[in-house]
Design an enzyme around this catalytic site. Structure first.
Site, PDB file in Angstrom:
ATOM      1  N   ASP A 145      -9.643   3.872  -3.687  1.00  0.00           N
ATOM      2  CA  ASP A 145     -10.552   2.632  -2.912  1.00  0.00           C
ATOM      3  C   ASP A 145     -11.843   2.643  -3.729  1.00  0.00           C
ATOM      4  O   ASP A 145     -12.544   3.737  -3.716  1.00  0.00           O
ATOM      5  CB  ASP A 145     -10.718   2.742  -1.786  1.00  0.00           C
TER       6      ASP A 145
ATOM      7  N   ASP B 260       0.907  -1.143  -0.081  1.00  0.00           N
ATOM      8  CA  ASP B 260      -0.084  -0.003   0.094  1.00  0.00           C
ATOM      9  C   ASP B 260       1.041   1.266   0.080  1.00  0.00           C
ATOM     10  O   ASP B 260       1.998   1.338   0.104  1.00  0.00           O
ATOM     11  CB  ASP B 260      -0.993  -0.157   1.393  1.00  0.00           C
TER      12      ASP B 260
HETATM   13  C1  GLA Z   1      -5.867   1.322   1.337  1.00  0.00           C
HETATM   14  C2  GLA Z   1      -6.226   0.398   0.187  1.00  0.00           C
HETATM   15  C3  GLA Z   1      -6.863  -0.767   0.442  1.00  0.00           C
HETATM   16  C4  GLA Z   1      -7.009  -1.241   1.798  1.00  0.00           C
HETATM   17  C5  GLA Z   1      -6.838  -0.259   2.934  1.00  0.00           C
HETATM   18  C6  GLA Z   1      -6.589  -0.998   4.253  1.00  0.00           C
HETATM   19  O1  GLA Z   1      -6.880   2.308   1.304  1.00  0.00           O
HETATM   20  O2  GLA Z   1      -6.090   1.104  -0.905  1.00  0.00           O
HETATM   21  O3  GLA Z   1      -7.318  -1.282  -0.460  1.00  0.00           O
HETATM   22  O4  GLA Z   1      -6.002  -2.097   1.636  1.00  0.00           O
HETATM   23  O5  GLA Z   1      -5.976   0.748   2.581  1.00  0.00           O
HETATM   24  O6  GLA Z   1      -6.300   0.173   5.060  1.00  0.00           O
END
Ligand code: GLA
Length: 573
Positions: free
Chosen positions: A326, A271
């Protein structure tokens, strides 16, 4: 080079040697390989050149040729031709890392390298990258392409967020097997954020959270492996992960990669939170290098959210890269992720995929038809299919979507070409027509209609009409070529009304007058447009009827479906 084979000699008086060259079936097979990637010069500053071209099934064709006037010793290194350093050439099993030959003047050697072993996958030739670009990503040139399934997975985040523990993971692994999803290729069980203690231990190692993973991650990996599945884990190219509940790996890449490898991890989602504004092009290669140094093939999924356009640079670093922020479980979020991902279609290829984020299918925020749209777009876009719902409690409908073998086969097609939008029509494209009462203009309206600078743009002597560089109509056609001269077509209605959507042969790259069989992959029905060449109606037919009639009927100019439900149904043919 995949050039057209156009014989230019007198075929009536051909010498035997020429016939042998022109008729070499293995060389012809290289030319005709379905991956269709043109060969490229990959090494050789002087007269001895190495050209290579990736072929299907992880094979590589290599040509070593000598343009000089004396014999030359030429070497093709695995890293130049896109193979893992550890790959072994099947027919010369003692050869590793390179193949060398003395090549006569104005002569060549041509080899087909067939990697030996299950963990090799597709080679990583970059057809577009400049020399400078290659140098920039130097550490990653040996990046393993060990997985050709796009990393099909189940992941904890979209359904469970931080509420995860050993039981959820074990039960979900059991469910992947008992539902049959594992057999369909969903092999990775991926633990997302929140699996570790808040801080590292005194020696700097990540520690599995005692309260939720009391027996640690290695034990979980053993359990998952015992079921024939693989285990994925999550970390962050920053100081802490996005949940802030555990440390990130920035500055600890080597230690963490070694920890993951020692636990038997097979997949890492990496990430982008808390990154101190350091460039991703610096932070991500460090983890690639560290993972490579462990010698364990670990699928690397870069989760950089498309921030710095990873599609343009991540192909040498990992196996997939997020192109979007996301997703959430709504229609608007889902289609916008598909749109953002589509922009980078040219950059996807076997071994390196654009990732528009995990699936929400089965989480309850969209209708079943909308989930069919979601899965269809992800499949046609060759996106990693990462299940994000609770697989222990799947409804019949959700299982029918996630388990549709024909749609999965579109996603897994060996050609690996990501679908693009080829036609967009609809209400948003209406021209702007002024319709007010010009006898009673307000000050504001007059200011708009009388804006001299804007009018001068309209009147510019160059007179070049503006083109749309992005279309946002409600009715879209998405398409991608597939292997076996097939094409996938998605007719997508984004509007709140029923629509008839038409895909012209011209849009989808099929020559005019071609008669096709079309198969609705969600209804499992075969169609042929055979009875009415003017309006393009499709009639369901059995496959045998299609064959009988296809000779005698006139040619269809388009594929036109029955009205498509508002914001919902979709057809793939
Ligand atoms: C980010 C990523 C998500 C998930 C969250 C976890 O937002 O883009 O897909 O992994 O972190 O905290």
């Amino acid at each position: 080079m995949k050039a057209p084979r156009l014989i230019g000699c007198d075929v009536r008086t051909m010498r035997n040697e020429s016939l042998e060259i022109l008729g070499n079936s293995e060389a012809i097979a290289v030319n005709q390989d379905k991956l269709g990637v043109q060969g490229k010069k990959v090494a050789g500053g002087g007269d001895g050149k190495v050209w290579c071209s990736p072929l299907r099934h992880g094979r590589v064709a290599v040509v070593m040729w000598n343009r000089g006037s004396s014999p030359a010793s030429i070497t093709a290194k695995w890293i130049d031709v896109g193979l893992q350093p550890s790959a072994v050439h099947e027919t010369t099993s003692s050869v590793r890392e390179r193949i060398s030959a003395v090549v006569d003047t104005h002569a060549c050697k041509m080899y087909m390298l067939t990697p030996n072993g299950t963990d090799v996958g597709y080679p990583t030739l970059d057809r577009r990258r400049s020399k400078a670009g290659r140098r920039a990503s130097e550490p990653s040139r040996e990046r393993a392409r060990h997985d050709s399934s796009h990393g099909r997975s189940w992941n904890t985040w979209n359904h469970f967020y931080c509420n995860i523990n050993k039981t959820v993971i074990r039960e979900s692994a059991d469910a992947l097997v008992s539902t049959g999803l594992a057999k369909l290729g969903y092999r990775y069980v991926n633990i997302d954020d929140c699996w570790a203690e808040h801080d590292r231990d005194s020696k700097g190692y990540l520690v599995p959270r005692k309260s939720t993973f009391p027996s640690g991650i290695k034990a979980l990996a053993d359990y998952v492996h015992g079921k024939g599945l693989k285990l994925g884990i999550y970390s962050d190219a920053g100081s802490r992960t996005c949940s802030q509940t555990m440390p990130g790996s920035l500055g600890h890449e080597q230690k963490d990669a070694e920890t993951f490898a020692s636990w038997g991890i097979d997949y890492l989602k990496y990430d982008n939170c808390n990154n101190g504004d350091l460039k991703p092009m610096k932070r991500y290669p460090a983890m690639t290098r560290a993972l490579m140094s462990t010698g364990r093939p670990i699928f690397l999924s870069l989760c950089e959210w498309g921030d710095m356009h990873p599609a343009l640079w991540a192909d040498k670093l990992g196996n997939s890269w997020r192109t979007t922020m996301d997703i959430n479980d709504s229609w608007e979020s889902m289609v916008s992720r598909a749109d953002q991902n589509e922009v980078y279609a040219e950059h996807a290829r076997p071994g390196g995929w654009n990732d528009p984020d995990m699936l929400e299918v089965g989480n309850g925020g969209m209708s079943n038809d909308e989930y069919i749209v979601h899965f269809s777009l992800w499949a046609a876009s060759k996106a990693p299919l990462l299940i994000g719902c609770d697989v222990r409690n799947l409804s019949k409908e959700t299982l029918a979507i996630l388990g549709n073998e024909e749609v999965i086969a579109v996603n897994q097609d060996p050609l690996g070409v990501q679908a693009k939008k080829v036609r967009m029509e609809g209400d948003h494209e209406a021209p702007l027509l002024i319709g007010c009462d010009v006898r009673n203009l307000s000050k504001e309206t007059l200011a708009i209609l009388g804006n001299e600078e804007v009018i001068s743009v309209n009147q510019d002597p160059l007179g070049v009409q503006a083109k749309k560089v992005r279309m946002e109509g409600d009715h879209e056609v998405w398409t991608a070529p597939l292997s076996g001269y097939r094409t996938v077509v998605v007719l997508l209605n984004r509007s709140p009304e029923f629509r008839i959507i038409t895909a012209q042969w011209d849009d989808i790259g099929i020559p005019p007058k071609t008669v096709v069989e079309a198969r609705d992959l969600w209804k499992g029905i075969d169609y042929l447009k055979y009875d009415n060449c003017n309006n393009g109606d499709l009639k369901p037919m059995k496959r045998e009827e299609v064959r009988e009639q296809s000779e005698s009927q006139c040619a269809p100019p388009c594929l036109q479906d029955v009205p498509i439900d508002a914001s919902s149904s979709i057809r793939i043919g």
